[in-house]
Motif scaffolding. Structure first.
Motif, PDB file in Angstrom:
ATOM      1  N   PRO A   1       0.785  -1.239   0.000  1.00 16.58           N
ATOM      2  CA  PRO A   1       0.000   0.000   0.000  1.00 16.58           C
ATOM      3  C   PRO A   1       0.813   1.283   0.000  1.00 16.58           C
ATOM      4  O   PRO A   1       0.299   2.341  -0.356  1.00 16.58           O
ATOM      5  CB  PRO A   1      -0.823  -0.115   1.290  1.00 16.58           C
ATOM      6  CG  PRO A   1      -0.914  -1.560   1.571  1.00 16.58           C
ATOM      7  CD  PRO A   1       0.410  -2.116   1.129  1.00 16.58           C
ATOM      8  N   THR A   2       2.098   1.214   0.381  1.00 19.47           N
ATOM      9  CA  THR A   2       2.873   2.454   0.454  1.00 19.47           C
ATOM     10  C   THR A   2       3.863   2.617  -0.688  1.00 19.47           C
ATOM     11  O   THR A   2       4.522   3.658  -0.785  1.00 19.47           O
ATOM     12  CB  THR A   2       3.642   2.537   1.798  1.00 19.47           C
ATOM     13  OG1 THR A   2       4.573   1.454   1.889  1.00 19.47           O
ATOM     14  CG2 THR A   2       2.678   2.477   2.962  1.00 19.47           C
ATOM     15  N   LEU A   3       3.994   1.634  -1.572  1.00 19.60           N
ATOM     16  CA  LEU A   3       4.987   1.707  -2.638  1.00 19.60           C
ATOM     17  C   LEU A   3       4.724   2.859  -3.605  1.00 19.60           C
ATOM     18  O   LEU A   3       5.652   3.432  -4.169  1.00 19.60           O
ATOM     19  CB  LEU A   3       5.023   0.398  -3.420  1.00 19.60           C
ATOM     20  CG  LEU A   3       5.713  -0.789  -2.745  1.00 19.60           C
ATOM     21  CD1 LEU A   3       5.538  -2.043  -3.584  1.00 19.60           C
ATOM     22  CD2 LEU A   3       7.186  -0.508  -2.528  1.00 19.60           C
ATOM     23  N   ALA A   4       3.477   3.209  -3.812  1.00 20.25           N
ATOM     24  CA  ALA A   4       3.123   4.235  -4.793  1.00 20.25           C
ATOM     25  C   ALA A   4       3.118   5.634  -4.206  1.00 20.25           C
ATOM     26  O   ALA A   4       2.657   6.579  -4.861  1.00 20.25           O
ATOM     27  CB  ALA A   4       1.755   3.926  -5.400  1.00 20.25           C
ATOM     28  N   TYR A   5       3.627   5.794  -2.976  1.00 21.50           N
ATOM     29  CA  TYR A   5       3.580   7.089  -2.302  1.00 21.50           C
ATOM     30  C   TYR A   5       4.949   7.446  -1.730  1.00 21.50           C
ATOM     31  O   TYR A   5       5.778   6.574  -1.458  1.00 21.50           O
ATOM     32  CB  TYR A   5       2.558   7.057  -1.164  1.00 21.50           C
ATOM     33  CG  TYR A   5       1.146   6.778  -1.630  1.00 21.50           C
ATOM     34  CD1 TYR A   5       0.317   7.808  -2.054  1.00 21.50           C
ATOM     35  CD2 TYR A   5       0.656   5.475  -1.654  1.00 21.50           C
ATOM     36  CE1 TYR A   5      -0.972   7.557  -2.486  1.00 21.50           C
ATOM     37  CE2 TYR A   5      -0.637   5.205  -2.087  1.00 21.50           C
ATOM     38  CZ  TYR A   5      -1.443   6.255  -2.507  1.00 21.50           C
ATOM     39  OH  TYR A   5      -2.719   5.998  -2.938  1.00 21.50           O
ATOM     40  N   LEU A   6       5.151   8.747  -1.531  1.00 18.78           N
ATOM     41  CA  LEU A   6       6.353   9.250  -0.879  1.00 18.78           C
ATOM     42  C   LEU A   6       5.930   9.791   0.485  1.00 18.78           C
ATOM     43  O   LEU A   6       5.239  10.804   0.576  1.00 18.78           O
ATOM     44  CB  LEU A   6       7.002  10.351  -1.729  1.00 18.78           C
ATOM     45  CG  LEU A   6       8.477  10.650  -1.497  1.00 18.78           C
ATOM     46  CD1 LEU A   6       9.046  11.497  -2.640  1.00 18.78           C
ATOM     47  CD2 LEU A   6       8.728  11.355  -0.178  1.00 18.78           C
ATOM     48  N   GLY A   7       6.327   9.082   1.559  1.00 21.61           N
ATOM     49  CA  GLY A   7       5.810   9.365   2.890  1.00 21.61           C
ATOM     50  C   GLY A   7       6.625  10.376   3.667  1.00 21.61           C
ATOM     51  O   GLY A   7       7.852  10.449   3.547  1.00 21.61           O
ATOM     52  N   TRP A   8       5.945  11.136   4.539  1.00 21.13           N
ATOM     53  CA  TRP A   8       6.582  12.144   5.395  1.00 21.13           C
ATOM     54  C   TRP A   8       6.091  11.980   6.828  1.00 21.13           C
ATOM     55  O   TRP A   8       6.486  11.076   7.530  1.00 21.13           O
ATOM     56  CB  TRP A   8       6.326  13.548   4.843  1.00 21.13           C
ATOM     57  CG  TRP A   8       6.885  13.757   3.480  1.00 21.13           C
ATOM     58  CD1 TRP A   8       6.269  13.512   2.279  1.00 21.13           C
ATOM     59  CD2 TRP A   8       8.204  14.224   3.140  1.00 21.13           C
ATOM     60  NE1 TRP A   8       7.117  13.804   1.233  1.00 21.13           N
ATOM     61  CE2 TRP A   8       8.296  14.244   1.725  1.00 21.13           C
ATOM     62  CE3 TRP A   8       9.302  14.639   3.896  1.00 21.13           C
ATOM     63  CZ2 TRP A   8       9.454  14.662   1.061  1.00 21.13           C
ATOM     64  CZ3 TRP A   8      10.457  15.070   3.230  1.00 21.13           C
ATOM     65  CH2 TRP A   8      10.528  15.073   1.838  1.00 21.13           C
ATOM     66  N   GLY A   9       5.199  12.850   7.268  1.00 23.97           N
ATOM     67  CA  GLY A   9       4.700  12.757   8.632  1.00 23.97           C
ATOM     68  C   GLY A   9       3.936  11.466   8.871  1.00 23.97           C
ATOM     69  O   GLY A   9       3.274  10.935   7.977  1.00 23.97           O
ATOM     70  N   THR A  10       4.037  10.955  10.091  1.00 28.46           N
ATOM     71  CA  THR A  10       3.360   9.711  10.428  1.00 28.46           C
ATOM     72  C   THR A  10       3.122   9.649  11.922  1.00 28.46           C
ATOM     73  O   THR A  10       3.775  10.359  12.697  1.00 28.46           O
ATOM     74  CB  THR A  10       4.187   8.494   9.956  1.00 28.46           C
ATOM     75  OG1 THR A  10       3.437   7.289  10.171  1.00 28.46           O
ATOM     76  CG2 THR A  10       5.508   8.405  10.715  1.00 28.46           C
ATOM     77  N   ALA A  11       2.188   8.798  12.334  1.00 30.02           N
ATOM     78  CA  ALA A  11       1.907   8.655  13.767  1.00 30.02           C
ATOM     79  C   ALA A  11       1.195   7.342  14.035  1.00 30.02           C
ATOM     80  O   ALA A  11       0.308   6.935  13.273  1.00 30.02           O
ATOM     81  CB  ALA A  11       1.051   9.813  14.271  1.00 30.02           C
ATOM     82  N   PHE A  12       1.602   6.683  15.126  1.00 29.27           N
ATOM     83  CA  PHE A  12       0.774   5.653  15.735  1.00 29.27           C
ATOM     84  C   PHE A  12      -0.274   6.364  16.587  1.00 29.27           C
ATOM     85  O   PHE A  12       0.072   7.218  17.426  1.00 29.27           O
ATOM     86  CB  PHE A  12       1.609   4.751  16.647  1.00 29.27           C
ATOM     87  CG  PHE A  12       2.339   3.646  15.952  1.00 29.27           C
ATOM     88  CD1 PHE A  12       1.645   2.611  15.331  1.00 29.27           C
ATOM     89  CD2 PHE A  12       3.730   3.609  15.940  1.00 29.27           C
ATOM     90  CE1 PHE A  12       2.325   1.563  14.711  1.00 29.27           C
ATOM     91  CE2 PHE A  12       4.417   2.575  15.323  1.00 29.27           C
ATOM     92  CZ  PHE A  12       3.720   1.550  14.701  1.00 29.27           C
ATOM     93  N   LEU A  13      -1.540   6.019  16.422  1.00 30.09           N
ATOM     94  CA  LEU A  13      -2.607   6.621  17.217  1.00 30.09           C
ATOM     95  C   LEU A  13      -3.820   5.710  17.164  1.00 30.09           C
ATOM     96  O   LEU A  13      -4.022   4.998  16.180  1.00 30.09           O
ATOM     97  CB  LEU A  13      -2.965   8.007  16.701  1.00 30.09           C
ATOM     98  CG  LEU A  13      -3.749   8.101  15.386  1.00 30.09           C
ATOM     99  CD1 LEU A  13      -4.307   9.513  15.209  1.00 30.09           C
ATOM    100  CD2 LEU A  13      -2.913   7.720  14.173  1.00 30.09           C
TER     101      LEU A  13
END
Length: 538
Positions: free
Chosen positions: A342-354
């Motif tokens: 699910p994340t291969l097609a995106y460039l990730g930055w901010g993130t959080a466990f919540l």
């Protein structure tokens, strides 16, 4: 930034289940403030203009409502300043930047919040491309700049920062990530990306060492980078977590680096650290590959009582979930937990466990956006400049299901988590590059308890304290941290979803000082303030 490095063979065996948008526990409120981020012209001329900015939650006036601070960059011909918004309740915000005196006009990126002098109100640190800034809260709605006298005005290309009591003296120390050494880098150089002429990414550009500052007396700091054992001259730091990953009561330091090894420094005590990046397994992916770490977060997603790590990375590589076995030794479990494809097609930055749906299990939010505007004119490449953000719901089986959020694309960067409207559901604020911020408003209806900590022997914020709740046999483990995600800070409150349960049977606070407080019979739907050695304050 490295890309196309994922080993795809086994990834297709595990695909995250998908939850429909109708069942999503969030409601998008687009462009909910008049603040607009500025980060140079488009197309971008150098790597400085692609980083963007974070967002910090800070209850600067101690009225119990989380306020928001946005660093800003720069734009030709425009007077650009950072912005502080006071939460007036009911999701209304007032721009009080000028009154508070925090409208710094440098090229900002990150921010971090903590009570550096234990006087009861939160202070604010800003990272810049140029000298960093420290604002001391005067307690009357105003701030004073003290970075020069405090000796934390590092003049480089700083990104993420985090506070934490690393030496156990009751005062929070400060770690600052640095990215590119501008004095040695040719920022005007041009490179090729899928045939497009663009500014050059970090590969080949010299990194700038991070800095560790020891808090001496609440007003002044000392650079202890080299003698503490955390000197890292060849890395490009983006995000830092000060978090106790081995459960020994001493906070460690994890750094997500761009196109270099990620770092983990084990705290040995007395402000000494050991580099265990390779031995712990977090330096590279499970395939032994270097990744491009952007944002980072830690949380106990599998309910085994220790903190796991999640790191966002470049497009065509997956964001990485590392499971902690407590020693700590980490295993890349991204694929088996349903998070690789699910994340291969995106460039990730901010993130959080919540726990955004209040079911008692941690979920994951990821903010996405590319770095090259030129992609908009070349759809045949298969990468988008503005991208959708992502939400993954966790559960008791340790796997994640992706929620189909609305088809809303922005070039997102930093995130912050808070209950802005005080309804018992967590909300996500996203700072977007060259755009206005978005709000993902939580709408969970299940039970909850929120815990705010006040240290006495420990640092007043209680940073580094852990809390365990027991509800009908289900244990939840949380750690209070200042900074998380990418270039920002979350609300300094621990949030526990209770599902259908109506009370917490037992709550145990383990303070950084070693003191333990036990409480029982906490009712759902309430917030509690726990003071070290006293118990809850009603």
């Amino acid at each position: 930034m490295g890309f196309a490095k994922a080993v795809l063979g086994s990834l297709f065996l595990f695909v995250a289940a998908r939850v429909s948008a109708d069942d999503a526990p969030v409601r998008l409120v687009p462009a909910f403030l008049d603040y607009r981020n500025h980060s140079g012209p488009t197309p971008k001329r150098s790597i400085v203009e692609m980083v963007g900015a974070g967002v910090c939650v800070i209850d600067y006036d101690l009225d119990g409502l989380p306020d928001l601070y946005f660093p800003d960059g720069g734009s030709p011909g425009i007077d650009v300043r950072n912005r502080l918004y006071r939460n007036r309740g009911g999701l209304t915000f007032e721009d009080i930047t000028a009154q508070a005196g925090v409208g710094h006009d440098g090229w900002g990126g990150g921010c971090a919040v903590a009570d550096i002098d234990n006087d009861g109100d939160p202070d604010l640190y800003l990272t810049n491309t140029g000298p960093n800034v420290l604002y001391r809260n005067n307690g009357d709605g105003t701030f004073d700049r003290i970075e020069e006298t405090a000796a934390v005005d590092h003049p480089g290309f700083s990104t993420g920062a985090a506070f934490g009591d690393l030496d156990g003296d009751g005062l929070v120390d400060l770690y600052v990530c640095n990215y590119i050494d501008r004095k040695r880098a040719d920022l005007a150089a041009r490179c090729r990306y899928f045939g497009l002429e663009v500014y050059c990414g970090p590969n080949g550009l010299p990194g700038e060492p991070d800095v560790l500052y020891r808090n001496l007396d609440g007003r002044s700091f000392q650079d202890v980078t080299e003698r503490s054992g955390v000197f890292s001259p060849d890395t490009r730091g983006f995000s830092v977590l000060i978090t106790d990953l081995d459960g020994d009561g001493r906070p460690d330091i994890h750094v997500a680096n761009d196109a270099t090894i990620d770092l983990l420094f084990k705290n040995l005590g007395a402000m000494r650290f050991e580099d265990v990046s390779l031995l712990s397994g977090v330096g590279y992916s499970g395939s032994g590959l270097e990744q491009s770490g952007m944002g980072s977060t830690a949380g106990d997603f599998d309910g085994d009582g220790d903190l796991d790590l999640y790191i966002t990375n470049f497009q065509r590589d997956y964001n990485t979930l590392y499971e902690n076995d407590g020693r700590p030794a980490f295993t890349d479990v991204t694929t088996m937990r349903g998070l690789s494809l699910p994340t291969l097609a995106y460039l990730g930055w901010g993130t959080a466990f919540l726990d955004i749906d209040n079911d008692g299990w941690l979920d994951l939010f990821v903010a996405n956006g590319h770095i090259y505007p030129e992609l908009d004119e070349h759809p045949e490449i298969g990468e988008l400049y503005p991208q959708q953000n992502q939400l993954f719901l966790g559960g008791s089986d340790g796997r994640f299901s992706e929620v189909a959020l609305s088809d809303h694309r922005r070039v997102s960067r930093g995130t912050a988590i808070a209950d802005l409207d005080q309804d018992g559901a967590l909300d996500v604020v996203v700072n977007n590059l060259d755009d206005r911020p978005d709000l993902y408003l939580g709408r969970a209806t299940a039970g909850w308890v929120r815990v705010e900590l006040t240290g006495t022997t420990s640092n007043r914020d209680g940073l580094g304290a852990t809390v365990v709740t027991v509800t009908n046999g289900h244990k939840q483990f949380r750690e209070l941290r200042s900074s998380d995600g990418f270039l920002g800070s979350n609300e300094a409150v621990l949030h526990f979803g209770l599902g259908d349960e109506t009370r917490v049977e037992e709550l145990v606070v383990q303070w950084p000082s070693g003191r333990e407080d036990r409480l029982s019979g906490l009712e759902s739907g309430r917030s509690y303030r726990v003071k070290e050695g006293v118990g809850w304050l009603r």
